[in-house]
Enzyme design. Structure first.
Site, PDB file in Angstrom:
ATOM      1  N   ASP A  31       0.850  -1.185   0.000  1.00  0.00           N
ATOM      2  CA  ASP A  31       0.000   0.000   0.000  1.00  0.00           C
ATOM      3  C   ASP A  31       0.892   1.244   0.000  1.00  0.00           C
ATOM      4  OD1 ASP A  31      -3.228   0.509   0.952  1.00  0.00           O
ATOM      5  OD2 ASP A  31      -1.829   2.197   1.082  1.00  0.00           O
ATOM      6  N   ASN A  88     -13.014  -3.133   2.239  1.00  0.00           N
ATOM      7  CA  ASN A  88     -13.950  -2.020   2.333  1.00  0.00           C
ATOM      8  C   ASN A  88     -14.880  -2.083   1.127  1.00  0.00           C
ATOM      9  OD1 ASN A  88     -12.641  -0.929   4.634  1.00  0.00           O
ATOM     10  ND2 ASN A  88     -11.088  -0.016   3.316  1.00  0.00           N
ATOM     11  N   VAL A  97     -10.627   3.006  -3.753  1.00  0.00           N
ATOM     12  CA  VAL A  97     -10.288   2.475  -5.075  1.00  0.00           C
ATOM     13  C   VAL A  97     -11.330   1.410  -5.428  1.00  0.00           C
ATOM     14  CG1 VAL A  97      -8.571   1.250  -6.454  1.00  0.00           C
ATOM     15  CG2 VAL A  97      -7.830   2.945  -4.751  1.00  0.00           C
ATOM     16  N   HIS A 101     -10.271  -5.325  -3.598  1.00  0.00           N
ATOM     17  CA  HIS A 101      -8.962  -5.662  -3.040  1.00  0.00           C
ATOM     18  C   HIS A 101      -9.104  -6.020  -1.572  1.00  0.00           C
ATOM     19  CE1 HIS A 101      -9.623  -1.330  -2.674  1.00  0.00           C
ATOM     20  NE2 HIS A 101      -8.968  -1.395  -1.532  1.00  0.00           N
ATOM     21  N   HIS A 103      -7.083  -5.945   2.015  1.00  0.00           N
ATOM     22  CA  HIS A 103      -5.956  -5.393   2.771  1.00  0.00           C
ATOM     23  C   HIS A 103      -5.416  -6.470   3.709  1.00  0.00           C
ATOM     24  CE1 HIS A 103      -6.885  -0.945   2.141  1.00  0.00           C
ATOM     25  NE2 HIS A 103      -8.038  -1.488   1.797  1.00  0.00           N
TER      26      HIS A 103
END
Ligand code: 5GP
Ligand code: ZN
Length: 120
Positions: A31, A88, A97, A101, A103
């Site tokens: 990140d 998220n 974004v 994805h 995290h």
């Protein structure tokens, strides 16, 4: 491929990222604004905007996504100390974004408050 998607650009090597893992289906990179000493993003190559866009047939892919995250947690020596996986979803879920994805956060004691999202 979505034309103005930063993660599609990273996948297509049109934008730079510190890539830590790649296979046919996923790419993982650091990140840019880490919330923890280890903060990786594990991203399906296929452009899916959000968690809410998943179809029933995507379930095996999501299982493999978690498998990749667990393998990375092990290679970054987080498997004994612990780590957090976060997705998220949508604006109020804190998604910035809009390319699905996962995290992977670890390397310090993360806040137990789930509402703080990335838990940094
Ligand atoms: P989201 O809030 O959508 O779940 O998380 C997006 C994450 O992508 C954020 O943690 C943000 O720091 C990271 N990010 C945004 N743009 C870039 C970029 O160009 N490169 C990398 N490596 N990370 C990015
Ligand atoms: Zn994309």
């Amino acid at each position: 491929m979505s034309a103005d998607c930063i993660f599609c650009r990273i996948i297509n090597k049109e934008s730079e990222a510190e890539i830590v893992y790649e296979d046919d289906e996923f790419i993982a990179f650091k990140d840019l604004f880490p919330a923890a000493p280890v903060h990786l993003l594990i991203v399906p190559r296929r452009h899916i905007s959000t968690l809410a866009d998943l179809e029933a047939e995507d379930a095996p892919m999501m299982g493999r996504l978690i498998g990749v995250a667990n393998d990375l947690a092990r290679s970054f020596n987080l498997d004994r100390s612990g780590y957090r996986l976060v997705i998220n979803c949508g604006k109020e879920g804190g998604q910035v974004v809009f390319h699905l994805h996962l995290h992977l956060l670890g390397g310090k004691a993360l806040s137990p408050a789930i509402a703080e999202g990335r838990g940094g």
